[in-house]
Write an enzyme that holds these catalytic residues in place. Structure first.
Site, short mmCIF file in Angstrom:
data_model
loop_
_atom_site.label_atom_id
_atom_site.label_comp_id
_atom_site.label_asym_id
_atom_site.label_seq_id
_atom_site.Cartn_x
_atom_site.Cartn_y
_atom_site.Cartn_z
N GLN A 114 31.83 39.14 34.99
CA GLN A 114 32.30 39.88 36.17
C GLN A 114 32.31 41.38 35.92
OE1 GLN A 114 36.56 39.89 36.89
NE2 GLN A 114 36.25 39.55 39.06
N SER A 116 36.00 46.09 36.94
CA SER A 116 36.71 47.23 36.38
C SER A 116 35.76 48.22 35.70
CB SER A 116 37.73 46.76 35.33
OG SER A 116 38.73 46.01 35.95
N GLU A 165 41.66 33.25 43.97
CA GLU A 165 41.73 33.45 42.53
C GLU A 165 43.19 33.50 42.07
OE1 GLU A 165 39.62 36.96 41.21
OE2 GLU A 165 40.78 36.97 39.37
#
Lengths: 379, 391
Positions: free
Chosen positions: B125, B128, B243
């Site tokens: 993923q 950030s 999530e």
């Protein structure tokens, strides 16, 4: 799977909400709370007329036939309205033991009077030396030619200041802290030998310490074996108090959030400060925890597959959690109201005091957590 | 009010229980607990689940999911944890796949979903960035158009298992608008592309799972854009609530609690067993009572989902409380084991307790991440403050 109150339960709740809106504003409530009796007899009669006092009683004695869930439903609303009228001592304790006792004549005579609001009763159970230990009973009942004579001292008798009938837990056998050897006696509160020392508690209710000196009493339980029904009634009492507490916590959180939106400091509403926002999120979370475990406990107690050990665990878990979350929410409500939180004119302090009292009744957080530990872990 | 399962649910529960008993073999358990060859072991396990058709319960049936109700998913999770079996690696199946099957085109669905189901592709993923953590909308990784491609430049950070990954799904900046959230797009990048560098970040658990991923003029076909350009923020956000619900980890925590109790029955304390120590019991019940409440918080959310509601901001509550409980259990297990919990050994262990101690240390240290990832718990508090309390 469904965690909502039923349609009927919601109707019951609605009727309390409507009554409170119309007749039980903060000032209206105070009229009764500050009177000599500590509550309004007029309101109490209204409760009877609206059928609320019949909820926990079986249909055969004229009751509504409600379950523990129905009791929780009304108690949650009574908590929100901060009802000071003696529903809990009359219905849950006195009424509860009447219903659980084995004297059908007494049941048939007295329960209808509880339901129609004409009889005020109280349960004289705990003693000064016993703190939260319901088995620590030194009050004795001695057999006489025409019944029993009761002698001993009872403390903080809820509803005791204005009751006309008392149910007394007395020792008929065994040592002072034995669970076996307890029996229930019906006593006339005006009988010779009954000395009443009435006083108010911080939540407004009028209670009494009561001394019995050779007072005639009528045995209404199995001799020496009242412990199981005391236990049963205490379980219902725990749930009723927790439901009331959950109602109180909901109001405290709502009132506090509203207050911070209107209170301005440094030129802005104090609700715009993150330090306060996060604290209100945490009190909201405490409320959601308490409400969720209350709902879970209601589900499990009404499920026949629930083992006795699991029931003990979850009821004590609930009371432990209510003690913790109640303290958290109560403290924060006052803190976030600032100086106003200390004033008697705001409702906050009144709600907090009732919440504190609930968390001192029949045990405190440590006491219940200890019971939980014993049920859950002792090898 | 009624917390009981239907007859069909009870039958399902038995089926799941039987499956785990057979499928999660002792050999697999040993490999999972050893923590070596993470990728290989997890791929083997995920393929077993996929063979049964249970690898992607949250997906729609037509792309390989199940038609399980929220209650059945809850039962599945509970049984999985009771069996001690690990959760799947979420990045492909639970994070990027829902974005693909909800917002992607048919070609993308056909290209990516089957390879996620078969665990052929390992995903990571890319959200950030060094300058965009809790303030995700501050992200700077840039994708500029060049012919049929995007040219991507920038860096992503805290990228779990990027070292194993074949693909990364990224939020990148494709436009500049007054509202920062508007110029963000959701794109899929092949990790083997030229210009992608993975720099390992060594974390306090003495393991390597985190990375920095640097993009230096990486060429990405525009066909890898999901949905419309500049709409990526909306897509990512739509799936966050899901999530957060799964992050609560109620069933896992229940299993942890049970394991700690069993362990404390064996450990001694003073003259007796640790489990009989009143101080220890109180530490346990502080957690267990919170967990009982969390369980019903989750069930109440599930009951709402079952009646057709979408998960709302209450999933943030589950995330906060769930991760706090996880961390307190991680700590208590270390305390229960004693000094062996400091054990760094990764290969050779003198005994089972040392092995468990080392595993517990790692779980505790890495477990600090739970209150930070998925939107830090402080950010969750901001969400509840705004969305629920109206502050």
């Amino acid at each position: 799977m469904n965690f909502d109150y039923s349609e009927e339960q919601n109707m019951l709740k609605e009727s309390i909400v409507r009554w409170a809106q119309d007749s039980y504003s903060f000032d209206q409530r105070l009229v009764g709370a500050e009177s000599d009796t500590g509550f309004s007899k007029e309101h109490y009669s209204t409760f009877a007329e609206l059928g609320w006092l019949s909820v926990p009683f079986s249909e055969e004695v004229g009751g509504y036939g409600g379950s523990v869930v129905d009791v929780a439903a009304i108690m949650e609303e009574f908590g929100k309205a901060l009802v000071v009228e003696p529903v809990f001592p009359n219905l849950i304790l006195f009424g509860g033991l009447l219903q659980a006792c084995n004297d059908s004549a007494v049941k048939a005579e007295l329960i209808p009077q509880v339901i129609d609001g004409s009889l005020m009763g109280a349960v004289a159970m705990y003693e000064p030396q016993a703190r939260f230990d319901v088995s620590n009973i030194s009050t004795t009942a001695t057999e006489t030619s025409d019944g029993y004579a009761i002698s001993g001292v009872k403390s903080v008798v809820l509803g005791g200041a204005h009751a006309s009938k008392l149910i007394v837990v007395a020792r008929t056998a065994g040592g002072q802290t034995d669970e076996a050897g307890l029996s229930l006696f019906l006593v006339d509160a005006n009988a010779t030998g009954v000395t009443l020392n009435a006083y108010p508690l911080m939540d407004g209710q009028q209670v009494a310490d009561i001394e019995f000196t050779n007072v005639p009493g009528q045995l209404i339980s199995e001799l020496n074996n009242a412990a199981p029904i005391i236990d049963e009634v205490l379980t219902l009492a725990h749930i009723a108090l927790c439901a009331e507490a959950v109602g109180i916590m909901e109001v405290l959180n709502r009132t506090t959030v509203e207050y911070t939106k209107t209170r301005k400091q440094f030129g802005v509403a104090i609700s715009s400060f993150q330090a306060l926002q996060h604290r209100m999120v945490d009190t909201f979370m405490s409320y959601e925890q308490a409400k969720s475990l209350l709902v879970g406990t209601l589900c499990e107690l009404t499920d026949e597959r629930t083992s006795e050990q699991r029931a003990v665990k979850i009821v004590n878990a609930l009371r432990t959690l209510i003690a913790k979350t109640g303290k958290h929410i109560g403290d924060e409500a006052i803190q976030l109201h600032g100086g106003m939180g200390l004033t008697d004119e705001m409702s906050v302090g009144h709600y907090v005091k009732r919440l504190m009292m609930i968390n001192l009744m029949f045990g405190n957080g440590d006491f219940f957590q200890h019971q939980f530990n014993q049920a859950a872990y002792n090898s | 009010m009624d917390n009981s399962f239907s007859a069909a649910d009870i039958e399902f529960q038995q089926e799941v229980r039987d499956f785990f008993k057979v499928a999660y073999t002792d050999e697999l358990r040993r490999d999972v607990e050893a923590g070596e060859n993470h990728k290989q072991v997890m791929v083997e396990w995920q393929r077993k689940l996929n063979d049964k058709g249970w690898f992607a319960p949250d997906w729609p049936v037509e792309v390989g999911g199940t038609d399980w109700t929220p209650v059945q998913k809850f039962i599945y999770e509970t049984e999985r944890c009771d069996a001690g079996a690990p959760d799947v690696v979420p990045f492909g199946v639970r994070m990027v796949a829902p974005v693909i099957f909800t917002f992607g085109n048919d070609e993308q669905k056909q290209r990516f979903l089957p390879r996620i189901l078969s665990s052929e592709d390992w995903w990571c993923q890319g959200y950030s960035e060094p300058g965009a953590g809790s303030d995700l909308a501050a992200l700077q990784t840039k994708a500029s158009k060049d012919g049929d491609d995007y040219i991507v430049n920038g860096a992503k950070i805290w990228t779990t298992y990027a070292q194993h990954a074949d693909w990364i799904f990224c939020l990148v900046r494709t436009g500049n608008f007054e509202k920062r959230q508007q110029g963000i797009s959701f794109i899929l990048i092949d990790m083997n592309s030229e210009g992608v560098t993975v720099n390992p970040i060594h974390s306090i658990d003495n393991h390597h799972s985190l990375n920095e991923v640097v993009f230096d003029n990486v060429r990405v076909p525009q066909a890898n854009l999901i949905g419309a350009e500049n709409q990526g923020w909306t897509y990512a956000k739509a799936l966050l609530a899901h999530e957060r619900t799964s992050i609560a980890g109620v069933a896992d925590s229940r299993r942890w609690l049970r394991d700690i109790i069993e362990l404390a029955k064996e450990q001694t304390n003073y003259q007796g067993k640790l489990i009989d120590d009143p101080l220890f019991q109180t530490r346990l019940s502080n957690i267990e009572i919170d967990l009982m409440a969390l369980e019903y918080m989750e069930l109440r959310v599930l009951a709402k989902l079952s009646s057709g509601d979408t998960p709302g901001p209450e999933s943030s509550l589950l995330k906060i409380k769930g991760t706090e409980i996880q961390q307190s259990l991680q700590e208590l297990r270390m305390q229960t084991i004693g000094a062996y919990s400091g054990s760094l050994h990764l290969e050779h262990f003198n005994n089972d307790l040392q092995r468990l101690g080392s595993y517990s240390r790692r779980a505790y240290m890495y477990g600090r991440a739970a209150t930070i990832y998925g939107g830090s718990n402080e950010v969750q508090r901001n969400v509840i403050s705004k969305a629920v309390l109206g502050l």
